[in-house]
Write a protein that holds these residues in place. Structure first.
Motif, mmCIF file in Angstrom:
data_model
loop_
_atom_site.group_PDB
_atom_site.id
_atom_site.type_symbol
_atom_site.label_atom_id
_atom_site.label_comp_id
_atom_site.label_asym_id
_atom_site.label_seq_id
_atom_site.Cartn_x
_atom_site.Cartn_y
_atom_site.Cartn_z
ATOM 1 N N THR A 109 13.104 1.935 15.386
ATOM 2 C CA THR A 109 13.663 1.339 14.167
ATOM 3 C C THR A 109 13.001 1.856 12.884
ATOM 4 O O THR A 109 13.624 1.866 11.829
ATOM 5 N N ASN A 113 7.761 -7.737 2.887
ATOM 6 C CA ASN A 113 8.317 -7.537 1.543
ATOM 7 C C ASN A 113 9.798 -7.202 1.599
ATOM 8 O O ASN A 113 10.560 -7.623 0.739
ATOM 9 N N ILE A 140 4.237 1.476 2.929
ATOM 10 C CA ILE A 140 3.913 1.554 1.504
ATOM 11 C C ILE A 140 2.412 1.424 1.259
ATOM 12 O O ILE A 140 1.865 2.002 0.335
ATOM 13 N N ARG A 167 -0.228 -7.236 -0.339
ATOM 14 C CA ARG A 167 -0.153 -7.454 -1.773
ATOM 15 C C ARG A 167 1.068 -8.301 -2.053
ATOM 16 O O ARG A 167 2.167 -7.869 -1.833
ATOM 17 N N PRO A 179 1.461 -8.801 10.118
ATOM 18 C CA PRO A 179 0.592 -7.634 9.936
ATOM 19 C C PRO A 179 1.152 -6.669 8.897
ATOM 20 O O PRO A 179 2.354 -6.696 8.594
ATOM 21 N N ARG A 224 4.037 -6.996 -5.293
ATOM 22 C CA ARG A 224 4.982 -5.923 -5.555
ATOM 23 C C ARG A 224 6.313 -6.410 -6.091
ATOM 24 O O ARG A 224 6.844 -5.864 -7.025
#
Ligand SMILES: Nc1ncnc2c1ncn2[C@@H]1O[C@H](COP(=O)(O)OP(=O)(O)OP(=O)(O)O)[C@@H](O)[C@H]1O
Length: 523
Positions: free
Chosen positions: A444, A329, A451, A269, A323, A272
């Motif tokens: 990590t 984001n 999300i 998306r 991916p 956001r």
């Protein structure tokens, strides 16, 4: 390599008589006689220091004693053979850089190609189409090309060729001026079709090839850009490679991107970051046509040229691909807050009703369903999708509007969309954000949340083992099908390191020249 040529016509060569003294004698005799204007002008020219220096260089070259001393020319040349050329080359360990073939119609042994920059090419004495009659006095008419190659490879020092020169002119006007980006890996030792494996040039996807000759429709000659070795190697021509790849492709099934039936939306998306409301920030839409990669065109070569953005030009569109969950984001957000004046993101369109705290054109551009559908029909969207009966989409105009503010536009899309963005107008620079190894993902992302994967209450969930597996598998598929479109690959292992690499890439993008499709430069 030292070479000389004897023909029925006398060859031009530096002549070993000192020109400077002759020039002086001639000047003196001219001065003694009445001068006309031409002689006066000639005297003036000959007195110029640069011309004197040129003659002095000529004398030096002509007097020089080159090694090795070549054996005398054969004296048994048939006087009737007007067009026969005897060439003597002194061969060192370097291959001759020529291939031969038997002419299908006449049966003659013909020089098939001269490798650009190779020994034969540099001699300037052998040309494509020349008919080979003898090598070191051995007639080759009845020999197979392999036997002739054997004679050549066994020859040491001077090799004498008797040839009938071809009359065909070679087209050299575009030589060395065409550059191609390789869109596939090539290993000549694996290529059954190549006429001479030793003459092949191996290369990797993404390499820039300088095309030295396209005379042969099937086998081009090329060098790796920036390679100091002057000798070109054989590579399959674009047309030939496309044809054989297309034939092979029909056997290979296209790998779908959707690799599990897990109930995640799984689609990026881009919206956001442009929203203010944290809750709505987590809303997702399902992008159309995204559950399977399209069969990309057969990738072979793309003609490229160097391009550097000029001060007065708009910034290149920066496209991020990766991916789900890899951190696109997060990286975009860090870039935006580092310099809000320099970086920008698009404002998405939606058909859902505007909420109280929202303003049109800030969080979203709100439009009616009817208008949205019309815009879809008119190809105004880069990507669009449907979520809870409402459309969401990124329009081409929203990208234009960020660029018009003289900002770098950061856009994340699915990889199959990239090829539609590759236009002169956007000149996109495509960055693939790649996950590290699964072990490093586990380390990590211990405290991170994915999300796009939500629990029953709609809250983001911590990463699960299968999220990591899916991320890696999806990255592999993306890379194998689309890496010819990526200008840069950044592994998002440690976040700060990945962010710094991204920043350095942006700095370079503004300072340096990059290879881009030739149509973006010469429009
Ligand atoms: N290098 C990193 N190390 C640790 N955590 C990271 C790293 N990169 C991203 N994350 C975290 O991983 C989570 C997912 O990142 P992000 O939302 O940026 O992924 P995305 O690729 O945009 O995914 P989506 O497609 O679902 O939007 C976030 O919680 C983010 O903080």
């Amino acid at each position: 390599m030292r070479n000389y040529i004897t023909m029925k016509s006398r060859a031009l060569c530096p002549c070993c008589m000192e020109h400077q003294p002759w020039q002086m004698i001639w000047l003196r005799s001219c001065k003694a006689n009445p001068l006309n204007n031409e002689i006066r002008e000639l005297l003036k020219l000959l007195s110029k220091p640069n011309l004197k220096a040129l003659l002095s260089v000529h004398d030096t070259v002509a007097q020089k004693n080159y090694d090795p001393i070549l054996p005398p020319m054969p004296d048994n040349i048939d006087d009737d053979e007007d067009s026969v050329k005897i060439i003597r080359l002194v061969k060192n360990r370097e291959p001759l850089g020529a291939t031969i073939k038997r002419d299908e119609h006449t049966g003659a042994v013909i020089v098939a190609r001269i490798m650009r920059g190779g020994a034969a090419d540099r001699s300037g004495l052998i040309h494509v189409g020349d008919e080979l009659k003898e090598v070191n006095g051995i007639p080759v008419d009845d020999k197979k090309p392999e036997e002739i190659i054997q004679i050549l490879s066994q020859s040491q020092g001077a090799i004498t060729f008797k040839i009938i020169p071809s009359v065909k002119e070679e087209n050299t006007s575009k030589e060395g001026k065409i550059f191609m980006k390789a869109l596939f890996d090539y290993d000549p030792t694996d290529d059954k079709a190549i006429p001479c494996k030793e003459a092949g040039l191996p290369f990797m996807k993404g390499d820039i090839l300088q095309i030295m000759s396209q005379d042969d429709a099937t086998w081009w000659q090329a060098k790796l850009e920036g390679d100091a070795n002057p000798r070109a190697g054989l590579i399959p021509s674009k047309h030939f490679q496309e044809r054989r790849l297309a034939l092979r492709k029909s056997d290979v099934p296209v790998q779908p991107l959707k690799i599990s039936n897990r109930k995640i939306s799984g689609f990026r998306r881009s919206f956001r970051l442009s929203r203010k409301d944290r809750k709505t920030n987590k809303t997702m839409y399902e992008c159309k046509k995204s559950d399977q990669y399209d069969t990309a065109d057969v990738p072979t070569y793309e003609e490229v040229a160097k391009y550097k953005r000029q001060q007065n030009e708009k910034y290149r569109l920066v496209v991020l691909v990766g991916p789900v969950g890899v951190g696109l984001n997060e990286l975009k957000r860090k870039l935006l807050i580092s310099d809000t004046q320099h970086y920008g993101v698009t404002v998405p369109h939606t058909t859902r009703p505007r909420r109280n705290q929202e303003s049109d054109g800030v969080e979203y551009t709100f439009i009616s369903k009817h208008l949205f559908e019309t815009d879809v029909q008119n190809n105004k969207f880069i990507e669009y999708g449907e979520y809870k009966n409402n459309y969401y989409g990124t329009s081409i105009d929203s990208v234009r509007s960020v660029l018009a503010k003289n900002k770098v536009c950061l856009l994340d899309v699915q990889p199959h969309t990239v090829k539609h963005l590759r236009t002169l107008e956007f000149k996109p620079f495509v960055i693939f954000i790649k996950p590290p190894s699964i072990e490093r993902l586990r380390e990590t992302r211990k405290n991170a949340k994915i999300i796009s994967s939500k629990d029953e209450r709609g809250a983001a969930k911590p990463f699960q083992e299968e999220d990591f597996q899916e991320m890696i598998k999806s990255a592999q598929i993306m890379e194998s099908q689309y890496n010819h479109l990526f200008d840069k690959v950044i592994v998002n292992d440690d976040l700060t390191t990945a962010y710094n690499e991204l920043k350095t890439t942006f700095d370079k993008l503004e300072r340096e020249a990059f290879w881009v499709p030739v149509s973006w430069v010469h429009s």
